[in-house]
Design an enzyme around this catalytic site. Structure first.
Site, PDB file in Angstrom:
ATOM      1  N   LYS A  22      14.776   4.367  29.551  1.00 19.47           N
ATOM      2  CA  LYS A  22      14.895   5.681  30.199  1.00 19.47           C
ATOM      3  C   LYS A  22      16.346   6.148  30.181  1.00 19.47           C
ATOM      4  O   LYS A  22      16.639   7.294  29.836  1.00 19.47           O
ATOM      5  CB  LYS A  22      14.401   5.585  31.655  1.00 19.47           C
ATOM      6  CG  LYS A  22      14.796   6.788  32.501  1.00 19.47           C
ATOM      7  CD  LYS A  22      14.320   6.669  33.934  1.00 19.47           C
ATOM      8  CE  LYS A  22      15.201   5.912  34.879  1.00 19.47           C
ATOM      9  NZ  LYS A  22      16.385   6.628  35.374  1.00 19.47           N
ATOM     10  N   ASN A  23      17.265   5.251  30.568  1.00 21.30           N
ATOM     11  CA  ASN A  23      18.652   5.682  30.738  1.00 21.30           C
ATOM     12  C   ASN A  23      19.414   5.847  29.421  1.00 21.30           C
ATOM     13  O   ASN A  23      20.573   6.242  29.420  1.00 21.30           O
ATOM     14  CB  ASN A  23      19.400   4.734  31.682  1.00 21.30           C
ATOM     15  CG  ASN A  23      18.914   4.918  33.117  1.00 21.30           C
ATOM     16  OD1 ASN A  23      18.183   5.880  33.403  1.00 21.30           O
ATOM     17  ND2 ASN A  23      19.303   4.021  34.000  1.00 21.30           N
ATOM     18  N   CYS A 126      17.527  10.080  42.840  1.00 20.56           N
ATOM     19  CA  CYS A 126      17.156   9.022  43.777  1.00 20.56           C
ATOM     20  C   CYS A 126      18.122   8.994  44.961  1.00 20.56           C
ATOM     21  O   CYS A 126      19.328   9.138  44.773  1.00 20.56           O
ATOM     22  CB  CYS A 126      17.212   7.665  43.085  1.00 20.56           C
ATOM     23  SG  CYS A 126      15.713   7.204  42.234  1.00 20.56           S
ATOM     24  N   ARG A 131      26.586   9.861  45.547  1.00 24.55           N
ATOM     25  CA  ARG A 131      26.548  10.153  44.114  1.00 24.55           C
ATOM     26  C   ARG A 131      27.176  11.503  43.746  1.00 24.55           C
ATOM     27  O   ARG A 131      26.506  12.424  43.276  1.00 24.55           O
ATOM     28  CB  ARG A 131      25.118  10.071  43.595  1.00 24.55           C
ATOM     29  CG  ARG A 131      24.480   8.735  43.910  1.00 24.55           C
ATOM     30  CD  ARG A 131      23.135   8.577  43.276  1.00 24.55           C
ATOM     31  NE  ARG A 131      23.233   8.180  41.881  1.00 24.55           N
ATOM     32  CZ  ARG A 131      22.202   8.196  41.037  1.00 24.55           C
ATOM     33  NH1 ARG A 131      21.032   8.589  41.438  1.00 24.55           N
ATOM     34  NH2 ARG A 131      22.364   7.810  39.790  1.00 24.55           N
ATOM     35  N   ASP A 316      20.786  -1.738  39.048  1.00 24.48           N
ATOM     36  CA  ASP A 316      19.382  -1.344  38.872  1.00 24.48           C
ATOM     37  C   ASP A 316      18.426  -2.540  38.890  1.00 24.48           C
ATOM     38  O   ASP A 316      17.210  -2.366  38.792  1.00 24.48           O
ATOM     39  CB  ASP A 316      19.202  -0.558  37.561  1.00 24.48           C
ATOM     40  CG  ASP A 316      19.828   0.831  37.643  1.00 24.48           C
ATOM     41  OD1 ASP A 316      20.161   1.266  38.753  1.00 24.48           O
ATOM     42  OD2 ASP A 316      19.988   1.466  36.590  1.00 24.48           O
ATOM     43  N   ARG A 408       8.663   7.506  37.498  1.00 31.44           N
ATOM     44  CA  ARG A 408       9.895   8.055  36.916  1.00 31.44           C
ATOM     45  C   ARG A 408      10.492   7.091  35.892  1.00 31.44           C
ATOM     46  O   ARG A 408      11.187   7.530  34.985  1.00 31.44           O
ATOM     47  CB  ARG A 408      10.946   8.293  38.011  1.00 31.44           C
ATOM     48  CG  ARG A 408      10.566   9.372  38.989  1.00 31.44           C
ATOM     49  CD  ARG A 408      11.699   9.631  39.947  1.00 31.44           C
ATOM     50  NE  ARG A 408      12.904  10.017  39.197  1.00 31.44           N
ATOM     51  CZ  ARG A 408      14.075  10.271  39.754  1.00 31.44           C
ATOM     52  NH1 ARG A 408      14.209  10.206  41.051  1.00 31.44           N
ATOM     53  NH2 ARG A 408      15.110  10.607  39.018  1.00 31.44           N
TER      54      ARG A 408
HETATM   55  C1  EPZ Z   1      23.598   5.608  35.964  1.00 32.84           C
HETATM   56  O1  EPZ Z   1      23.778   6.511  37.043  1.00 32.84           O
HETATM   57  C2  EPZ Z   1      22.137   5.281  35.923  1.00 32.84           C
HETATM   58  N1  EPZ Z   1      21.371   6.510  35.684  1.00 32.84           N
HETATM   59  C3  EPZ Z   1      21.722   4.642  37.234  1.00 32.84           C
HETATM   60  O2  EPZ Z   1      20.364   4.274  37.136  1.00 32.84           O
HETATM   61  C4  EPZ Z   1      22.558   3.383  37.447  1.00 32.84           C
HETATM   62  O3  EPZ Z   1      22.247   2.838  38.717  1.00 32.84           O
HETATM   63  C5  EPZ Z   1      24.048   3.731  37.406  1.00 32.84           C
HETATM   64  O4  EPZ Z   1      24.349   4.423  36.153  1.00 32.84           O
HETATM   65  C6  EPZ Z   1      24.943   2.524  37.483  1.00 32.84           C
HETATM   66  O5  EPZ Z   1      24.643   1.636  36.461  1.00 32.84           O
HETATM   67  C7  EPZ Z   1      21.197   6.939  34.444  1.00 32.84           C
HETATM   68  O6  EPZ Z   1      21.694   6.379  33.478  1.00 32.84           O
HETATM   69  C8  EPZ Z   1      20.336   8.132  34.263  1.00 32.84           C
HETATM   70  P1  EPZ Z   1      27.668   6.206  37.721  1.00 32.84           P
HETATM   71  P2  EPZ Z   1      25.108   7.329  37.169  1.00 32.84           P
HETATM   72  O7  EPZ Z   1      28.225   7.520  37.317  1.00 32.84           O
HETATM   73  O8  EPZ Z   1      25.585   7.612  35.789  1.00 32.84           O
HETATM   74  C9  EPZ Z   1      30.377   6.992  41.638  1.00 32.84           C
HETATM   75  C10 EPZ Z   1      18.093   4.245  37.773  1.00 32.84           C
HETATM   76  O9  EPZ Z   1      17.489   3.664  38.709  1.00 32.84           O
HETATM   77  N2  EPZ Z   1      30.729   8.289  41.050  1.00 32.84           N
HETATM   78  O10 EPZ Z   1      28.040   5.018  36.894  1.00 32.84           O
HETATM   79  O11 EPZ Z   1      24.842   8.439  38.072  1.00 32.84           O
HETATM   80  C11 EPZ Z   1      28.909   6.930  42.031  1.00 32.84           C
HETATM   81  O12 EPZ Z   1      28.689   7.540  43.286  1.00 32.84           O
HETATM   82  C12 EPZ Z   1      19.416   4.931  38.025  1.00 32.84           C
HETATM   83  O13 EPZ Z   1      17.660   4.309  36.627  1.00 32.84           O
HETATM   84  C13 EPZ Z   1      31.692   9.064  41.675  1.00 32.84           C
HETATM   85  O14 EPZ Z   1      32.252   8.684  42.716  1.00 32.84           O
HETATM   86  O15 EPZ Z   1      26.087   6.272  37.848  1.00 32.84           O
HETATM   87  C14 EPZ Z   1      28.665   5.446  42.022  1.00 32.84           C
HETATM   88  O16 EPZ Z   1      29.124   4.902  43.213  1.00 32.84           O
HETATM   89  C15 EPZ Z   1      19.769   5.009  39.460  1.00 32.84           C
HETATM   90  N3  EPZ Z   1      32.003  10.271  41.131  1.00 32.84           N
HETATM   91  C16 EPZ Z   1      29.534   4.957  40.878  1.00 32.84           C
HETATM   92  O17 EPZ Z   1      30.513   5.989  40.661  1.00 32.84           O
HETATM   93  C17 EPZ Z   1      31.425  10.734  39.990  1.00 32.84           C
HETATM   94  O18 EPZ Z   1      31.764  11.839  39.547  1.00 32.84           O
HETATM   95  C18 EPZ Z   1      28.798   4.723  39.565  1.00 32.84           C
HETATM   96  O19 EPZ Z   1      28.088   5.908  39.225  1.00 32.84           O
HETATM   97  C19 EPZ Z   1      30.466   9.935  39.336  1.00 32.84           C
HETATM   98  C20 EPZ Z   1      30.125   8.713  39.890  1.00 32.84           C
END
Ligand code: EPZ
Length: 430
Positions: A22-23, A126, A131, A316, A408
């Site tokens: 998915k991701n 989610c 986020r 995840d 999802r």
């Molecule tokens: C991706 O989310 C995945 N989603 C998530 O999977 C996964 O949990 C996550 O990466 C971490 O591996 C998809 O790929 C669609 P991040 P993403 O940007 O990209 C903070 C699932 O269950 N952050 O790496 O949104 C954020 O709050 C989902 O399939 C900021 O502070 O994650 C988090 O604490 C859930 N500012 C950390 O960074 C920003 O602008 C990592 O987030 C962006 C992120």
């Protein structure tokens, strides 16, 4: 709303085909906006998030077709989707659609790169923490984008096109890396992304972008270099296997005992999680048929983990691992460092009789002899599948409510587990 009913106790034996990730599929589909030619994606999983992103892309004017069934296809055979963004008519992504899935916000990057403007609602998704998107927006600003936030929308403009830049992420972000990577492919000059996310899905996107004519090197490492090109063209790309689905079924087998071959997957994409499973007492072996997961009579050992960006233990898989540890011998400490609010499964696991207490960013799990089936409620995608894992090993019957979360991200879950001997059925809402 549909429910899932499980009668626990049966060990799992058989084979489970792993779907496309998915991701990886979501950013690959988004990348179709970067070219006027057709992007053909193979091995796309049939998931609610994929269907929602298709609707969002349609709203921008992207045409798509899904190839029909072919001889030998089963319910688990991934889809082949052809996407054509030849005539994008709208660079605005509305609240009604983007608020339902965070990854849809990423359309901002190709829209800016190709059309110099985008108006995208702030995202939802989610409920696993705040986020924010500040790091994504900062990366785009580094590339010369002017951003205003108004009425819940990000209004972004790059009238002179995107400029290559040095982007240094202060923390590892998958979304930030995807966005910067896509935007940089069509920027003027060279972009360097430092402290880039190393998740395999980033490398999969980069591989597809390179097939489309982009010049990306270093994807999969923490330094990615992109030389901008003036246009990208169409290609065909098969979505990589889903490492979270792979890890989830591996943990299900670890939980119930048994012997299962996970087909169409690769061990290196799981990395740390395989080592952890081996410490728990599970045999994991790559064979010609696939990834062999085996646990017989021996018990589960308690192991401590801390979630981290790839190649660390994935956030995840944290909920699924917690379900597993509820039956381990001893106490396990599970630390969550990626999302601050990703323990909503704790209270649901407690309904099975699990002994878990929270201590700041950690959950302390005291393993118990047995779990008892219970009515439980799914709270997010990965949390909901942790309840399935607990239900598979619990004595008696479990009913999981709000299974739309599962739909999802897990393709044909009941069919895949059912063919390995699990007593699991979906009760459709009447
Ligand atoms: C991706 O989310 C995945 N989603 C998530 O999977 C996964 O949990 C996550 O990466 C971490 O591996 C998809 O790929 C669609 P991040 P993403 O940007 O990209 C903070 C699932 O269950 N952050 O790496 O949104 C954020 O709050 C989902 O399939 C900021 O502070 O994650 C988090 O604490 C859930 N500012 C950390 O960074 C920003 O602008 C990592 O987030 C962006 C992120």
């Amino acid at each position: 709303m549909d429910r899932i009913r499980i009668k626990g106790g049966a060990p799992l034996h058989g084979t489970i085909p792993i779907s496309g990730a998915k991701n990886a599929a979501l950013p690959l589909m988004t990348a179709s906006l970067l070219t006027a030619d057709t992007l053909e994606l193979l091995n796309v999983p049939r998931l609610a998030d994929v269907a929602l992103l298709l609707r969002i892309l349609e709203n921008h004017g992207v045409d798509h077709s899904v190839a029909g069934k072919r001889p030998g296809h089963t319910v688990e055979t991934g889809q082949a989707i052809r996407l054509s963004a030849a005539s994008v008519i709208d660079t605005c992504a509305p609240y009604e659609l983007v608020s339902r899935m965070r990854a849809s916000f990423w359309v901002i990057a190709p829209l800016l790169a190709r059309f110099g403007e985008a108006c995208v609602s702030l995202p939802g998704g989610c409920a696993i923490g705040t986020r924010p998107v500040d790091l994504l927006l900062k990366a785009l600003e580094d590339m010369g984008v002017v951003i205003e936030i108004e009425g819940g929308y990000v209004k972004a403009k790059a009238p002179k096109g995107l400029q290559g830049a040095e982007i240094v992420f202060p923390k590892v972000t998958v979304s930030g890396t995807h966005v910067a990577l896509m935007a940089a492919t069509l920027a003027n000059g060279t972009t360097v992304i430092e402290n880039a996310a190393r998740e395999p899905e980033i490398a999969d996107l980069a591989e597809c972008l390179n097939k489309m004519g982009a010049k990306v090197s270093g994807a999969g490492t923490s330094r990615i270099v992109i030389d901008g090109v003036s246009r990208l063209h169409g290609t065909t790309h098969a979505v990589m296997p889903d490492r979270i689905e792979t890890g989830t079924y591996a943990m299900a087998v670890a939980m119930t005992g048994g012997d299962v071959v996970l087909e169409n997957t690769r061990p290196e994409i799981l990395d740390n999680a395989i080592e952890v499973l081996e410490q728990v007492g599970v045999d994991v072996k790559m064979t010609n048929e696939g990834l062999h997961i085996h646990r017989n009579g021996s018990g589960l050992s308690a192991v401590d983990i801390t979630t981290n960006p790839f190649p660390g233990f994935p956030t995840d898989l944290q909920a699924q691992f917690m379900a597993l540890m509820t039956r381990a011998k001893g106490t396990s400490r599970i630390r969550e460092t990626i999302f601050e609010n990703r323990f909503m499964h704790v209270q649901e696991l407690a309904r099975f009789g699990a002994q878990i207490r929270l201590d700041g960013d950690a959950a302390i799990v005291d393993g118990v002899e047995s779990l008892k089936g219970a009515p439980v409620m799914a709270t997010d995608l990965r949390a909901s599948v942790s309840l399935v894992i607990a239900g598979l090993a619990a004595e008696g019957e479990t009913e999981i409510h709000r299974v739309y979360h599962l739909d999802r991200g897990f393709e044909a879950l009941e069919a895949k587990l059912g063919r390995c001997g699990a007593e699991i059925e979906r009760i459709r809402a009447s």
